[in-house]
Enzyme design. Structure first.
Site, PDB file in Angstrom:
ATOM      1  N   TYR A 175     -24.810 -80.819  97.942  1.00 14.95           N
ATOM      2  CA  TYR A 175     -24.324 -81.821  97.278  1.00 14.95           C
ATOM      3  C   TYR A 175     -25.124 -83.277  97.416  1.00 14.95           C
ATOM      4  CZ  TYR A 175     -21.063 -78.335  95.751  1.00 14.95           C
ATOM      5  OH  TYR A 175     -20.435 -77.222  95.284  1.00 14.95           O
ATOM      6  N   CYS A 350     -13.757 -64.376  94.387  1.00 14.88           N
ATOM      7  CA  CYS A 350     -14.006 -65.797  94.770  1.00 14.88           C
ATOM      8  C   CYS A 350     -15.286 -66.393  94.425  1.00 14.88           C
ATOM      9  CB  CYS A 350     -13.542 -65.850  96.212  1.00 14.88           C
ATOM     10  SG  CYS A 350     -14.317 -65.097  97.304  1.00 14.88           S
TER      11      CYS A 350
END
Length: 674
Positions: A175, A350
């Site tokens: 990120y 997930c």
């Protein structure tokens, strides 16, 4: 509780006091509404984990700058005041169970979700994509960098006012802050690039702005990739140096690992050991002396407690483990460790659902991540009798679920063990975690007096005589797909052979211990074939080759497993043949055809792993019986269609819908007769 005393020790961090050492780390869910708000399912999902005893719940990463900073198909937002009321409601609910809360604030940078950028180019430290194959971002200007710094501070202030006990800054996992810290992304030549001090400048500004906005007594956590696990990326030593420039105002160091292109070490692949990252946390803790969090496949309470006792970390982050088992803390505390539904690290429901398929998260071993055990409150009002044929994971889930709501269940399994194909696959060393699910299902079944299990007993129609049966569940599983390829069946029938199916390996593991120096060829590039490749490649085979009919190996694998398998094949120089068909099987070689050209692949051991096919020999007979006797028949799991454990588990839990119909029908009959 005394057995694992360290797990349950309270910990005070500034004005936040945690009741135990278990942390639910931030994990994207794709549950949020499109406008960045909560919904009922979203809140219920977190409520189950708070109710289950977790000490600190960190809300999944929340967008600080919309739309440029978005992450995921749907994401919570905190970029303006409109989101404070919903976040306050979340905190009220979590606090009511005694859990402390943190909010992870994040800007995705080059990892921003493309469809949400409204036609704009993603931004980053430089023009390097955060993932192979992604579009190139553009470099942020200095003015834009300072604007985003302010956004982080404003978001932290809103989080504090919304009732959170802590704020976490995400500085890892590819990120935006990570894109400044990592030399793989940051190619700038100004004051934000080049030297470690310059690459750390953006992170330092963000931390300082957050501290300014929340004051001196509010805990700040920092999550980062301690080792980026990529050549040319930051090593653990590099990260320890980088942290020196901006760690002063941080109270909690959440030690993670990896980037997008090494994601199998961020969202841990199945064969990584419990707590494998704890050595990283230990190094961080030793250098900075701050509260440190570790993570990485932590499933075992024993190992969790040892990590704390050894001083490797102060807090344990259990991500997928709490998706699978929201009640991990309570069960361990209450001495019910044997009933833990441990995550098997398959990464299907997930990670793959969320990242690769833009779906809401689900779980292979937990068929209801939102409502957990709410179904147990709705007991049947009438006597209902059920037969389950097959003791694999689908059959066991159906049997235990039904018995838990009051149905009288009898299960028949012709083998002398339960768990079916899951139990067999777990015999492979790299897939041993799958056995944890089988063990849990057996322990759950043993708790139920109204569930009778017969092993070593093949079901026969005569078993229905003199019984009032309302529902029959067929869960007889799957068998290897072995087409009529020239020479295949003849070779498999030989007593002294070199050609095998997957079941030959799984049923006789002791006969396949000799791996070094072997030339191995595997036909079939799906999950089963790759399991065999992994087994031999990781254990010193001389050469391993894999042949796949389609143009891509592992086409249907989940994202994490696929990346880890390709990493394994590259590491061990596995020869890959795609768009290649098996045309003949001989005693010491396969003949394959690609682009109308034939090729011979010699081997010491040859495996034909062309997938599985449903095995349901009783369904036609049972269907006829149901029509004659007004009995519901359900075919579930691999006997319906050969797939993965997750589909069978879901279908096993869905048996509740049929039970409800039967119960209502019986109640209606009672009213008529009365």
């Amino acid at each position: 509780m005394e057995k694992y005393r360290k797990i349950f020790e309270p910990l005070q961090i500034k004005r936040m006091t945690l009741k135990n050492r278990v942390v639910m780390p931030p994990m994207g869910t794709n549950f949020a509404n499109l406008d960045g708000t909560f919904n009922r399912d979203h809140l219920s999902y977190y409520e189950q984990r708070a109710k289950g005893g977790v000490g600190l719940i960190t809300l999944e990463n929340v967008c600080v700058d919309y739309p440029m900073g978005t992450n995921g198909t749907t994401q919570l937002r905190i970029d303006n005041e409109q989101y404070v009321p919903g976040l306050w409601t979340f905190n009220e609910l979590m606090h009511s169970y005694g859990a402390c809360t943190s909010v992870q604030i994040n800007h995705a940078g080059a990892s921003a979700y493309g469809l949400r950028l409204e036609g704009k180019q993603a931004v980053s430290s430089s023009d390097i994509p955060s993932k192979k194959g992604n579009p190139a971002p553009r470099s942020l200007t200095t003015e834009e960098i300072y604007h985003i710094v302010k956004k982080y501070g404003e978001a932290a202030n809103r989080g504090q006012r919304a009732g959170f006990d802590c704020v976490e800054i995400h500085a890892g996992h590819s990120y935006l802050i990570s894109q400044f810290l990592s030399p793989l992304y940051n190619k700038r030549t100004d004051e934000f690039g080049g030297t470690p001090e310059n690459r750390a400048r953006f992170a330092k500004l963000v931390v300082e702005e957050v501290r300014k906005q929340v004051g001196p007594f509010f805990p700040i956590s920092l999550r980062f990739s301690a080792d980026e696990c990529l050549e040319g990326g930051n090593s653990l030593d590099d990260t320890l140096e980088l942290l020196e420039y901006f760690v002063e105002e941080v109270d909690i160091l959440n030690v993670s690992a990896a980037l997008n292109d090494s994601i199998q070490f961020q969202i841990d692949q199945i064969n990584l050991a419990d707590g494998w990252r704890s050595y990283m946390a230990k190094k961080v803790k030793e250098k900075f002396g701050k509260v440190t969090v570790t993570s990485g496949n932590i499933r075992s309470p024993k190992i969790a407690n040892e990590i704390l006792e050894n001083g490797d970390a102060d807090l344990l982050a259990m991500g997928r483990g709490l998706i699978a088992e929201p009640n991990w803390v309570n069960k361990v505390q209450d001495g019910k460790e044997y009933l833990l539904r441990k995550c098997i690290s398959c990464n299907i429901g997930c990670a793959d659902h969320r990242i690769a398929k833009s779906r809401p998260i689900r779980c292979t071993v937990n068929p209801d991540v939102i409502n957990e055990e709410a179904y147990k409150q709705d007991k049947v009002n009438n006597p209902i009798n059920m037969i389950v044929i097959g003791g694999g994971t689908a059959g066991l889930e159906a049997a235990t679920t039904a018995a838990e709501v009051g149905v009288n269940v009898t299960l028949y399994e012709e083998k002398n063990y339960l768990g079916g194909l899951a139990c067999e696959i777990a015999r492979l060393p790299d897939k041993r975690r799958i056995q944890d699910f089988v063990d849990y299902l057996e322990a759950r079944a043993n708790e139920l007096d109204n569930l009778v299990i017969h092993t070593n007993k093949r079901f026969e129609l005569e078993d229905l005589e003199d019984k009032s049966i309302d529902i029959i569940v067929n869960a007889t599983g799957a068998t290897p797909l072995l087409p009529p390829i020239k020479g295949l069946h003849e070779q498999l029938a030989k007593p002294n052979r070199r050609v095998f199916s997957i079941f030959d390996l799984l049923h006789n593991m002791s006969d396949f211990q000799e791996t070094k120096g072997k030339d191995v060829v595997v036909i079939g590039g799906g999950a089963v074939g790759l399991d065999v490749v992994e087994y031999y490649a990781e254990r010193g085979a001389n050469s391993v080759s894999i042949v796949e009919l389609q143009s891509e190996i592992g086409k249907d694998l989940d994202l994490i497993t696929k990346i880890s398998m390709f990493d394994m094949m590259e590491k061990h120089h596995v020869k890959q043949f795609t768009s290649s068909a098996l045309v003949e099987v001989c005693d010491n070689h396969f003949v394959i055809e690609s682009n109308q050209e034939k090729m011979t692949l010699p081997f010491d051991l040859g495996f034909v792993c062309l997938g599985m096919k449903a095995e349901a020999p009783l369904v036609e007979m049972l269907t006829e019986y149901s029509l004659q006797n007004d009995v519901v028949v359900k075919n579930i799991g691999d006997s319906k269609l050969a797939r993965r454990i997750i589909e069978g588990t879901r279908e096993g839990r869905d048996i509740l819908k049929d039970i409800e119909k039967i119960d209502l029908k019986k109640s209606a009959r009672k009213k008529v007769t009365s």
